[in-house]
Design a protein around this motif. Sequence first.
Motif, PDB file in Angstrom:
ATOM      1  N   SER A  43       0.849  -1.264  -0.123  1.00 44.15           N
ATOM      2  CA  SER A  43       0.365   0.148   0.299  1.00 44.15           C
ATOM      3  C   SER A  43       1.136   1.540   0.080  1.00 44.15           C
ATOM      4  CB  SER A  43      -0.763  -0.070   1.993  1.00 44.15           C
ATOM      5  OG  SER A  43      -0.270  -0.137   2.248  1.00 44.15           O
ATOM      6  N   GLY A  44       0.044   2.233  -0.155  1.00 46.05           N
ATOM      7  CA  GLY A  44       1.114   3.227   0.009  1.00 46.05           C
ATOM      8  C   GLY A  44       1.500   3.861  -1.141  1.00 46.05           C
ATOM      9  N   PRO A  45       3.734   4.017  -0.383  1.00 46.56           N
ATOM     10  CA  PRO A  45       4.430   4.865  -1.862  1.00 46.56           C
ATOM     11  C   PRO A  45       4.681   2.900  -2.844  1.00 46.56           C
ATOM     12  CG  PRO A  45       4.883   4.741   0.762  1.00 46.56           C
ATOM     13  CD  PRO A  45       3.485   4.012   0.543  1.00 46.56           C
ATOM     14  N   GLY A  46       4.503   1.838  -1.915  1.00 45.33           N
ATOM     15  CA  GLY A  46       5.052   0.651  -3.162  1.00 45.33           C
ATOM     16  C   GLY A  46       3.780   0.636  -3.777  1.00 45.33           C
ATOM     17  N   ALA A  47       2.521   1.050  -3.663  1.00 42.55           N
ATOM     18  CA  ALA A  47       1.326   1.114  -4.825  1.00 42.55           C
ATOM     19  C   ALA A  47       1.403   2.389  -6.352  1.00 42.55           C
ATOM     20  CB  ALA A  47       0.108   1.768  -4.300  1.00 42.55           C
ATOM     21  N   THR A  48       1.864   3.409  -5.102  1.00 42.66           N
ATOM     22  CA  THR A  48       2.583   4.789  -5.912  1.00 42.66           C
ATOM     23  C   THR A  48       3.632   4.730  -6.863  1.00 42.66           C
ATOM     24  OG1 THR A  48       2.883   5.859  -4.649  1.00 42.66           O
ATOM     25  CG2 THR A  48       0.873   6.051  -4.779  1.00 42.66           C
ATOM     26  N   ASN A  49       4.320   4.091  -6.790  1.00 40.81           N
ATOM     27  CA  ASN A  49       5.509   3.672  -7.307  1.00 40.81           C
ATOM     28  C   ASN A  49       5.550   2.696  -8.649  1.00 40.81           C
ATOM     29  OD1 ASN A  49       7.334   5.217  -5.825  1.00 40.81           O
ATOM     30  ND2 ASN A  49       7.952   2.692  -4.301  1.00 40.81           N
ATOM     31  N   LEU A  50       3.868   2.403  -8.199  1.00 40.40           N
ATOM     32  CA  LEU A  50       3.550   1.702  -9.458  1.00 40.40           C
ATOM     33  C   LEU A  50       3.402   2.337 -10.908  1.00 40.40           C
ATOM     34  CD1 LEU A  50       1.876  -1.497  -8.468  1.00 40.40           C
ATOM     35  CD2 LEU A  50       4.385  -1.951  -9.508  1.00 40.40           C
ATOM     36  N   VAL A  51       2.958   3.430 -10.478  1.00 37.69           N
ATOM     37  CA  VAL A  51       2.046   4.041 -11.559  1.00 37.69           C
ATOM     38  C   VAL A  51       2.292   4.307 -12.930  1.00 37.69           C
ATOM     39  CG1 VAL A  51       0.739   6.702 -11.428  1.00 37.69           C
ATOM     40  CG2 VAL A  51       0.829   5.603  -9.419  1.00 37.69           C
ATOM     41  N   THR A  52       3.543   5.184 -12.694  1.00 36.72           N
ATOM     42  CA  THR A  52       4.497   5.174 -13.973  1.00 36.72           C
ATOM     43  C   THR A  52       3.995   4.197 -14.719  1.00 36.72           C
ATOM     44  OG1 THR A  52       5.832   7.031 -13.297  1.00 36.72           O
ATOM     45  CG2 THR A  52       6.253   6.593 -14.204  1.00 36.72           C
ATOM     46  N   GLY A  53       4.099   3.198 -14.925  1.00 38.14           N
ATOM     47  CA  GLY A  53       5.126   1.672 -15.224  1.00 38.14           C
ATOM     48  C   GLY A  53       2.935   1.192 -15.627  1.00 38.14           C
ATOM     49  N   ILE A  54       2.171   0.958 -14.320  1.00 33.16           N
ATOM     50  CA  ILE A  54       1.154   0.740 -15.195  1.00 33.16           C
ATOM     51  C   ILE A  54       0.390   2.571 -16.568  1.00 33.16           C
ATOM     52  CG2 ILE A  54      -1.318   1.274 -14.757  1.00 33.16           C
ATOM     53  CD1 ILE A  54      -0.664   0.673 -11.701  1.00 33.16           C
ATOM     54  N   ALA A  55       0.858   3.590 -16.323  1.00 31.17           N
ATOM     55  CA  ALA A  55       0.677   4.746 -17.465  1.00 31.17           C
ATOM     56  C   ALA A  55       1.122   4.314 -18.713  1.00 31.17           C
ATOM     57  CB  ALA A  55       0.792   5.849 -16.597  1.00 31.17           C
ATOM     58  N   THR A  56       2.786   3.810 -18.039  1.00 32.37           N
ATOM     59  CA  THR A  56       3.470   3.111 -19.738  1.00 32.37           C
ATOM     60  C   THR A  56       2.309   2.300 -20.067  1.00 32.37           C
ATOM     61  OG1 THR A  56       5.438   4.197 -18.550  1.00 32.37           O
ATOM     62  CG2 THR A  56       5.197   2.183 -20.385  1.00 32.37           C
ATOM     63  N   ALA A  57       1.756   0.801 -19.806  1.00 27.73           N
ATOM     64  CA  ALA A  57       1.704  -0.505 -19.949  1.00 27.73           C
ATOM     65  C   ALA A  57      -0.105   0.702 -20.552  1.00 27.73           C
ATOM     66  CB  ALA A  57       1.052  -1.024 -18.852  1.00 27.73           C
ATOM     67  N   TYR A  58      -0.660   1.047 -19.636  1.00 29.37           N
ATOM     68  CA  TYR A  58      -1.660   2.283 -20.806  1.00 29.37           C
ATOM     69  C   TYR A  58      -1.801   2.677 -21.689  1.00 29.37           C
ATOM     70  CZ  TYR A  58      -6.498   5.030 -21.024  1.00 29.37           C
ATOM     71  OH  TYR A  58      -7.683   5.110 -21.211  1.00 29.37           O
ATOM     72  N   MET A  59      -0.652   3.863 -22.224  1.00 31.15           N
ATOM     73  CA  MET A  59      -0.447   3.910 -23.315  1.00 31.15           C
ATOM     74  C   MET A  59      -0.095   3.286 -24.775  1.00 31.15           C
ATOM     75  SD  MET A  59      -0.994   7.315 -23.318  1.00 31.15           S
ATOM     76  CE  MET A  59      -0.166   8.584 -24.262  1.00 31.15           C
ATOM     77  N   ASP A  60       0.211   2.317 -23.949  1.00 35.92           N
ATOM     78  CA  ASP A  60       0.665   1.552 -25.682  1.00 35.92           C
ATOM     79  C   ASP A  60      -0.242   0.248 -26.001  1.00 35.92           C
ATOM     80  OD1 ASP A  60       2.669   2.658 -26.075  1.00 35.92           O
ATOM     81  OD2 ASP A  60       4.291   2.189 -25.147  1.00 35.92           O
ATOM     82  N   SER A  61      -1.306  -0.161 -24.511  1.00 38.64           N
ATOM     83  CA  SER A  61      -1.971  -0.775 -24.821  1.00 38.64           C
ATOM     84  C   SER A  61      -1.249  -2.355 -24.136  1.00 38.64           C
ATOM     85  CB  SER A  61      -3.069  -1.262 -25.822  1.00 38.64           C
ATOM     86  OG  SER A  61      -3.827   0.339 -26.107  1.00 38.64           O
ATOM     87  N   VAL A  62      -0.954  -2.538 -23.047  1.00 40.34           N
ATOM     88  CA  VAL A  62      -0.040  -3.704 -22.750  1.00 40.34           C
ATOM     89  C   VAL A  62      -0.601  -4.628 -21.473  1.00 40.34           C
ATOM     90  CG1 VAL A  62       1.793  -4.674 -21.865  1.00 40.34           C
ATOM     91  CG2 VAL A  62       1.887  -2.904 -23.272  1.00 40.34           C
ATOM     92  N   PRO A  63      -1.590  -5.489 -22.303  1.00 37.29           N
ATOM     93  CA  PRO A  63      -1.754  -6.479 -21.152  1.00 37.29           C
ATOM     94  C   PRO A  63      -1.669  -6.597 -19.851  1.00 37.29           C
ATOM     95  CG  PRO A  63      -1.160  -7.826 -22.296  1.00 37.29           C
ATOM     96  CD  PRO A  63      -0.530  -6.405 -23.416  1.00 37.29           C
ATOM     97  N   MET A  64      -1.652  -5.397 -18.467  1.00 38.72           N
ATOM     98  CA  MET A  64      -1.058  -6.287 -17.115  1.00 38.72           C
ATOM     99  C   MET A  64      -2.423  -6.189 -15.870  1.00 38.72           C
ATOM    100  SD  MET A  64       1.459  -3.240 -15.368  1.00 38.72           S
ATOM    101  CE  MET A  64       2.622  -3.115 -16.563  1.00 38.72           C
ATOM    102  N   VAL A  65      -2.173  -7.115 -14.800  1.00 40.14           N
ATOM    103  CA  VAL A  65      -2.382  -6.854 -13.491  1.00 40.14           C
ATOM    104  C   VAL A  65      -1.902  -6.304 -12.985  1.00 40.14           C
ATOM    105  CG1 VAL A  65      -3.862  -8.077 -11.832  1.00 40.14           C
ATOM    106  CG2 VAL A  65      -4.479  -8.910 -14.181  1.00 40.14           C
TER     107      VAL A  65
END
Length: 556
Positions: free
Chosen positions: A75-97
């Motif tokens: 939780s917290g900073p661990g989760a927010t540290n994922l944000v850039t990686g999630i956004a990267t996958a979103y912009m390029d339509s990459v399947p990720m959970v």
Amino acid sequence: MQLTGAQILMECLLEQGVDTVFGYPGGAVLNIYDAIYEYRNKINHIRTAHEQGAAHAADGYARSTGKTGVCIATSGPGATNLVTGIATAYMDSVPMVAITGNVSRDLLGLDSFQEVDITGITMPITKHNYLVKNIEDLADTIRKAFLIAGTGRKGPVLVDIPKDVTAQKYEYTPKTPFPAPRGDFPYAERFEQALEMLRKSEKPFIYSGGGVIAAEAYGELKKFAELLDAPVSSSLMCQGGYDQTDPRYIGMLGMHGTNTAALAIKNCDLLIAVGTRFSDRVLCNANLFAQHCPIIQIEIDTAEFNKNIDVDLKMKGDAKEILAHLNGMLPQRQHKLWMEEIAEWKALYPLVQEATSEEEVMPQEVLETLDRLTNSEAILVTEVGQHQMWTAQFYRFRTPRHFVSSGGLGTMGFGLGAAIGAQVANPDKRVVNIAGDGSFHMNCNELSTAAQYNIPVIELIFNNQVLGMVRQWQKLFYGGRFSQTTLDRTTNYEMLAQAFGIKAFTISRRSEIEPVLKQALALHEPVVINCHINPDVNVLPMVPAGGSVENPILEM
């Protein structure tokens, strides 16, 4: 059978065929990591140096395999540290959970220690996200997350699980993965209209995007190009979606595309766009793009029709299915004069970097040597900048999923984590991360991950002591005022690599290129190559902001 929420999560991952997860432990995911320990012989876990590296590794795993990547953070900073990686996958339509832990339900909304509303934060950058408040919903939520991530226009899904939910027990019933829903398919009259446009065209031009790879439509694309007798260009995200050694391939289209592609878009009488969203890096100036010819767009996402540019015929659905249907209807066409014209342009405008001295190291020669030594079969991952464009220009990608790069978000620091994910997913292939020294400094901590697990990635750093792409713009459009783009860092890359327990090599002269690459490729362990290049080597061609893609700058 009665299982804890954490155990149910593990069973659901196994249901989905997950063999590897990337993550970093913490308080809110202690129960999940206890289950990971229990399931350690069934699910491989790679602990990265930073949660952002875990997200990028899951992304690289997904792009290089077509499977859904999985990352876990607290939780917290661990989760927010994922944000850039999630956004990267979103912009390029990459399947990720992405699976995050959160504080217990009774502490939600109280500004508790390491509490953050990660579902609210990631809402704009996920296809969907969930906060699982009831253990009875957990299994089906995980199943839905994988279904959403991996179907339609693919993308990341986040599942946030409070700590007490992972500790509770509930009856687990195994299920097979949910079947993918049948997607849209164009009406018959759309195909008739497309065929009529294709029959009339004497100078057709096929432009392919990342959707070709996502749909695994490369075989259908090749057959379509042969039937239509047309040249093929690609976006950055479609490198390898069409064999680049094929005479029909004319390079990228867009800001750093080839002049042949620019001339083809300028002179064609029909543009067929397959699996592409017409990003600004391709259009450059939408008001000046392909105004003289009709456009057919094959696209799975309705939102991409007429968003960046108006098109004449919209064909919504899966690129593989639509191309296969078109191929079954399209008679063999012959466009001999048009293809001869294309061949002349390719001969007249090759991509060439000219050295200023006999021993100067040019990125083109480095990448072409790497291409030759790997027989065009390595997976090349990139950071973001000049080196990214050089990789797309000079390595000949013959098959899909061998080019892994952040296109839409343009994430510096993406490459090393993604290379680790790609290498873990493809242990029988060579994986090389092409980096600039600027990007390298952003996530070089992941060298520790490569060293710990002996993941044999090659980190090839084009070291020019500048932020090359931004500096190139400053040179062209800001009067040579190099504000904060000259790095002047004193980093000793060889000693840094050795500090992580990794072998290092240096390329500072042209004669060292092939021997060093051969040595690095012969090793089955992580390697760093510090490759010195001139800061004034530019990426060309280049279309300036507001310019027409049909008239790129060819020299500086």
